[in-house]
Structures are given as C-alpha cells and as structure tokens.
Design an enzyme around this catalytic site. Structure first.
Site, PDB file in Angstrom:
ATOM      1  N   ASP A 199       0.862  -1.189   0.000  1.00 16.94           N
ATOM      2  CA  ASP A 199       0.000   0.000   0.000  1.00 16.94           C
ATOM      3  C   ASP A 199       0.894   1.233   0.000  1.00 16.94           C
ATOM      4  OD1 ASP A 199      -2.343  -1.423  -0.021  1.00 16.94           O
ATOM      5  OD2 ASP A 199      -2.756  -1.188   2.104  1.00 16.94           O
ATOM      6  N   ASP A 257      -6.693  -1.852  -4.672  1.00 16.00           N
ATOM      7  CA  ASP A 257      -7.780  -1.489  -3.756  1.00 16.00           C
ATOM      8  C   ASP A 257      -8.755  -0.529  -4.441  1.00 16.00           C
ATOM      9  OD1 ASP A 257      -6.488  -2.935  -1.748  1.00 16.00           O
ATOM     10  OD2 ASP A 257      -5.502  -1.159  -0.927  1.00 16.00           O
TER      11      ASP A 257
END
Length: 161
Positions: free
Chosen positions: A121, A139
């Site tokens: 991330d 995501d």
C-alpha cells in the site's frame, strides 16, 4: 458449453490490464527506495507512504501467520475465479467494468501477498483529514468495481414481452 459474451471478454481484458498496471506501479514504488512507513510528498494532499498491509481491506483482519496469509491468497483467487465465471455471461458494460476491476484488483493484491507476505500500500491522502487509510491501485479498482456493480444493479429491466 456457454459462449463468452463480448462484455465478458471486455471484463477479462480489463482484469488483465488492472493486474499489469497494479504490479507495474507497485514495482515502481518499491524501486523508489522508500523505507517502511516513510512518506514522500507528491502533489497537493497526495503523498506516497510505503505501508505493508497484512490485513484484508484497509488493514482489517490481519494475517500475521503464514496459514492466514496463504488462506487469504487462496480465498482471493477463489473469489476472482467465481467472478470470472460470472463475467463470461455479462451483457452490460457497467457489469463488465465491475467484474473486470474486481478481478484485477483481487489478483493484484493476491500476487503481493504471495510474493511478500503483505500487500504493498502506498497511496496516502491522510492530509485531507477524513481518510486515514493508505491504499493501492488494486484497492481502488476493487472499490470502483463494487460501485459499478451496485450502480448496474439499480438499472431497470425491460418489461417482459
């Protein structure tokens, strides 16, 4: 055997593009030399912060053990396979968009989890003040895909003749 619809092929192609783009961006981010949790300003409220996400979504349901890690990989790939199965009969563009984005995002994150033990991330907009999570391209694809499927579900079916 059922034929794959044109929208189904579109969903498959989009899923492939999302996987390639997601993995390419993550490789680029990892190549920047950021240390874990280090932030680098990009523009405005956007910064890159390398965060190892061992959780499912936004860090929930952490998978710190190898069994949980591989369980999440298998689960993600099973969900992706199920959606690929559904996508073969997609007839509407919004439906194909949703399926393709979700499959691409799920597989992109599963690849990370298999390779690294965590999902890469890095997109950080915390300076906005109301969004405290760090996320990635996969995501985003999953989120937009779910929204597309929800919007598609609101369509009106033509009356039966």
């Amino acid at each position: 055997m059922n034929q794959i619809t044109r929208s189904g092929w579109s969903a498959y192609g989009l899923a492939g593009l999302v996987i390639v783009f997601d993995q390419a961006v993550k490789a680029w981010i990892l190549g920047l030399g950021l240390r874990l949790y280090e932030s680098r300003p990009v523009a405005g409220v956007l910064q890159f912060t390398l965060v190892p996400n061992k959780g499912v979504s936004f860090g929930f349901l952490r998978a710190d053990q190898d069994l949980a890690r591989w369980g999440l990989v298998v689960f993600s790939l099973m969900v992706a396979a199920m959606i690929v199965w559904w996508a073969r009969r997609a007839h509407r563009p919004l439906q194909a968009l949703g399926y393709g984005l979700i499959v691409g995002g799920a597989v992109g994150n599963a690849i990370d989890r298999a390779r690294f033990g965590w999902v890469v991330d890095f997109i950080d907009v915390q300076r906005i003040g109301f969004f405290p999570w760090v996320f990635n391209v996969a995501d985003s694809a999953i989120t937009v895909g779910v929204i597309a499927l929800l919007l598609d579900s609101l369509r009106r079916e033509p009356a039966a003749s």
